[in-house]
Design a protein around this motif. Structure first.
Motif, PDB file in Angstrom:
ATOM      1  N   LEU A  76       0.835  -1.200   0.000  1.00  0.00           N
ATOM      2  CA  LEU A  76       0.000   0.000   0.000  1.00  0.00           C
ATOM      3  C   LEU A  76       0.871   1.252   0.000  1.00  0.00           C
ATOM      4  CD1 LEU A  76      -3.158   0.365   0.210  1.00  0.00           C
ATOM      5  CD2 LEU A  76      -2.763   0.940   2.606  1.00  0.00           C
ATOM      6  N   LEU A  77       1.917   1.251   0.817  1.00  0.00           N
ATOM      7  CA  LEU A  77       2.828   2.394   0.868  1.00  0.00           C
ATOM      8  C   LEU A  77       3.555   2.583  -0.459  1.00  0.00           C
ATOM      9  CD1 LEU A  77       4.275   1.822   4.443  1.00  0.00           C
ATOM     10  CD2 LEU A  77       2.933   3.805   3.726  1.00  0.00           C
ATOM     11  N   LEU A  78       4.014   1.494  -1.039  1.00  0.00           N
ATOM     12  CA  LEU A  78       4.715   1.583  -2.324  1.00  0.00           C
ATOM     13  C   LEU A  78       3.796   2.133  -3.414  1.00  0.00           C
ATOM     14  CD1 LEU A  78       6.737  -1.760  -2.284  1.00  0.00           C
ATOM     15  CD2 LEU A  78       7.708   0.543  -2.380  1.00  0.00           C
ATOM     16  N   ALA A  79       2.545   1.683  -3.412  1.00  0.00           N
ATOM     17  CA  ALA A  79       1.598   2.154  -4.423  1.00  0.00           C
ATOM     18  C   ALA A  79       1.330   3.649  -4.288  1.00  0.00           C
ATOM     19  CB  ALA A  79       0.293   1.371  -4.316  1.00  0.00           C
ATOM     20  N   ALA A  80       1.491   4.179  -3.057  1.00  0.00           N
ATOM     21  CA  ALA A  80       1.281   5.610  -2.826  1.00  0.00           C
ATOM     22  C   ALA A  80       2.553   6.418  -3.016  1.00  0.00           C
ATOM     23  CB  ALA A  80       0.731   5.822  -1.418  1.00  0.00           C
ATOM     24  N   GLY A  81       3.666   5.740  -3.344  1.00  0.00           N
ATOM     25  CA  GLY A  81       4.921   6.444  -3.587  1.00  0.00           C
ATOM     26  C   GLY A  81       5.808   6.576  -2.370  1.00  0.00           C
ATOM     27  N   TYR A  82       5.526   5.824  -1.297  1.00  0.00           N
ATOM     28  CA  TYR A  82       6.330   5.883  -0.080  1.00  0.00           C
ATOM     29  C   TYR A  82       7.202   4.628   0.040  1.00  0.00           C
ATOM     30  CZ  TYR A  82       3.036   9.529   1.369  1.00  0.00           C
ATOM     31  OH  TYR A  82       2.266  10.663   1.430  1.00  0.00           O
ATOM     32  N   ALA A  83       8.240   4.743   0.861  1.00  0.00           N
ATOM     33  CA  ALA A  83       9.092   3.587   1.132  1.00  0.00           C
ATOM     34  C   ALA A  83       8.360   2.627   2.070  1.00  0.00           C
ATOM     35  CB  ALA A  83      10.400   4.033   1.774  1.00  0.00           C
ATOM     36  N   PRO A  84       8.621   1.319   1.957  1.00  0.00           N
ATOM     37  CA  PRO A  84       7.980   0.359   2.867  1.00  0.00           C
ATOM     38  C   PRO A  84       8.342   0.648   4.316  1.00  0.00           C
ATOM     39  CG  PRO A  84       9.036  -0.766   1.032  1.00  0.00           C
ATOM     40  CD  PRO A  84       9.487   0.660   0.973  1.00  0.00           C
ATOM     41  N   GLU A  85       7.449   0.318   5.211  1.00  0.00           N
ATOM     42  CA  GLU A  85       7.669   0.575   6.637  1.00  0.00           C
ATOM     43  C   GLU A  85       8.233  -0.636   7.361  1.00  0.00           C
ATOM     44  OE1 GLU A  85       5.081   1.963  10.592  1.00  0.00           O
ATOM     45  OE2 GLU A  85       4.193   2.025   8.580  1.00  0.00           O
ATOM     46  N   TYR A  86       7.891  -1.830   6.879  1.00  0.00           N
ATOM     47  CA  TYR A  86       8.256  -3.046   7.610  1.00  0.00           C
ATOM     48  C   TYR A  86       9.332  -3.817   6.857  1.00  0.00           C
ATOM     49  CZ  TYR A  86       3.944  -1.850   9.976  1.00  0.00           C
ATOM     50  OH  TYR A  86       2.973  -1.181  10.669  1.00  0.00           O
ATOM     51  N   ALA A  87      10.371  -4.203   7.589  1.00  0.00           N
ATOM     52  CA  ALA A  87      11.477  -4.948   6.978  1.00  0.00           C
ATOM     53  C   ALA A  87      11.047  -6.377   6.664  1.00  0.00           C
ATOM     54  CB  ALA A  87      12.671  -4.966   7.924  1.00  0.00           C
ATOM     55  N   GLU A  88      11.685  -6.945   5.665  1.00  0.00           N
ATOM     56  CA  GLU A  88      11.512  -8.369   5.348  1.00  0.00           C
ATOM     57  C   GLU A  88      12.903  -8.978   5.288  1.00  0.00           C
ATOM     58  OE1 GLU A  88       9.574 -11.417   2.030  1.00  0.00           O
ATOM     59  OE2 GLU A  88       9.528  -9.255   1.688  1.00  0.00           O
TER      60      GLU A  88
END
Length: 278
Positions: A76-88
């Motif tokens: 959802l964040l990526l689709a809005a143009g933001y960096a991901p919040e949670y590490a994988e």
């Protein structure tokens, strides 16, 4: 045969598509979601149509309201143009050392009964000694052809012939996969896994009849072995409130004996293993 919903390789979904998909899954209208996420229905509508760009905070409220898993929140964040919040992170990463130690304790305390760890793709990441001993017994000393539990269960040349109630077990796994797909329709993993296991022969259809018998409280896994029939039921453990995608998707499956004979065989295998190692 198992039915796999057809899907080509579409481009990454837009923010609006993701929001509409998750609202549909959670059965929420725009009004319901807007009220719960503390925003106007008009603003939410503009976000879904691409006329407005939400803040990270607003997306966080939306994701929390929709109870989205961490992987979906990152999308959802990526689709809005933001960096991901949670590490994988990789399961072997140093940052997860304490979590691995905790899992090792769970596996050790499950002895002399089997326990193993699965990732989101059903790969077996870890297993205790009891799992290895029971597998050797059921496989007549042979090693499995696969490191993936689904392939072990569905491949006729692997673990499948040892499962006495294979049709019921196979249907249970299919239900899990379809539930994964329904919970995250844009995730390619369950769709790919369904396609892979569908290539094996005689894969049952979902909802197969069971001779009118009332379903048991839990599914018992029944196995054929030279030591006689073995029966187990399973429990699943997950991490509580993780902030890492890998941890949220990790499952620890513990098998418990469903009768005294199975418990005795597991105890005997453990004694024999300890004597051989001495």
């Amino acid at each position: 045969m198992v039915a796999i919903p057809p899907r080509s390789n579409p481009p990454s979904p837009s923010l609006g598509q993701l929001l509409r998909e998750w609202r549909t899954l959670r059965r929420q209208s725009q009004l319901d979601l807007a009220l719960a996420a503390e925003m106007s229905t008009r603003h939410l509508s503009c976000i879904e149509t691409g006329k407005a760009r939400p803040s990270r905070e607003a997306l966080g409220r939306i994701a929390a309201t929709l109870d989205m898993p961490l992987r979906a929140r990152n999308a959802l964040l990526l689709a809005a143009g933001y960096a991901p919040e949670y590490a994988e992170r990789d399961w072997a990463a140093p940052a997860l050392e304490r979590m691995r130690h905790a899992v090792e304790l769970i596996l050790a305390h499950q002895e002399p009964y089997p326990a193993f760890v699965l990732d989101r793709e059903w790969n077996v990441l870890m297993a205790n000694g009891a799992a290895a001993r029971v597998n050797r017994l059921l496989m007549d000393g042979r090693e499995s052809r696969h490191a993936n539990l689904l392939h072990q269960v569905f491949d006729p040349e692997d673990f499948r012939p040892a499962i006495a109630n294979w049709s019921a077990v196979a249907e249970k796994f299919l239900h899990h996969l379809h539930a994964q797909l329904a919970a995250a329709p844009t995730d390619p993993v369950p769709r790919r896994l369904l396609a892979e296991i569908a290539r094996y022969p005689d894969v049952p259809a979902l909802g197969s009849p069971h001779d009118g018998e009332a379903p048991a409280p839990v599914l018992t896994l029944e196995f054929r072995s030279h030591a006689g029939g073995l029966r187990f039921f399973e429990t699943i453990t997950t991490f509580s409130m993780p902030h890492d995608v890998t941890l949220q998707e990790l499952r620890i499956e513990c098998a418990f004996p469903a009768d005294a004979h199975t418990a005795a065989v597991c105890a005997r295998l453990a004694r024999e293993d300890a004597a051989a190692a001495a």
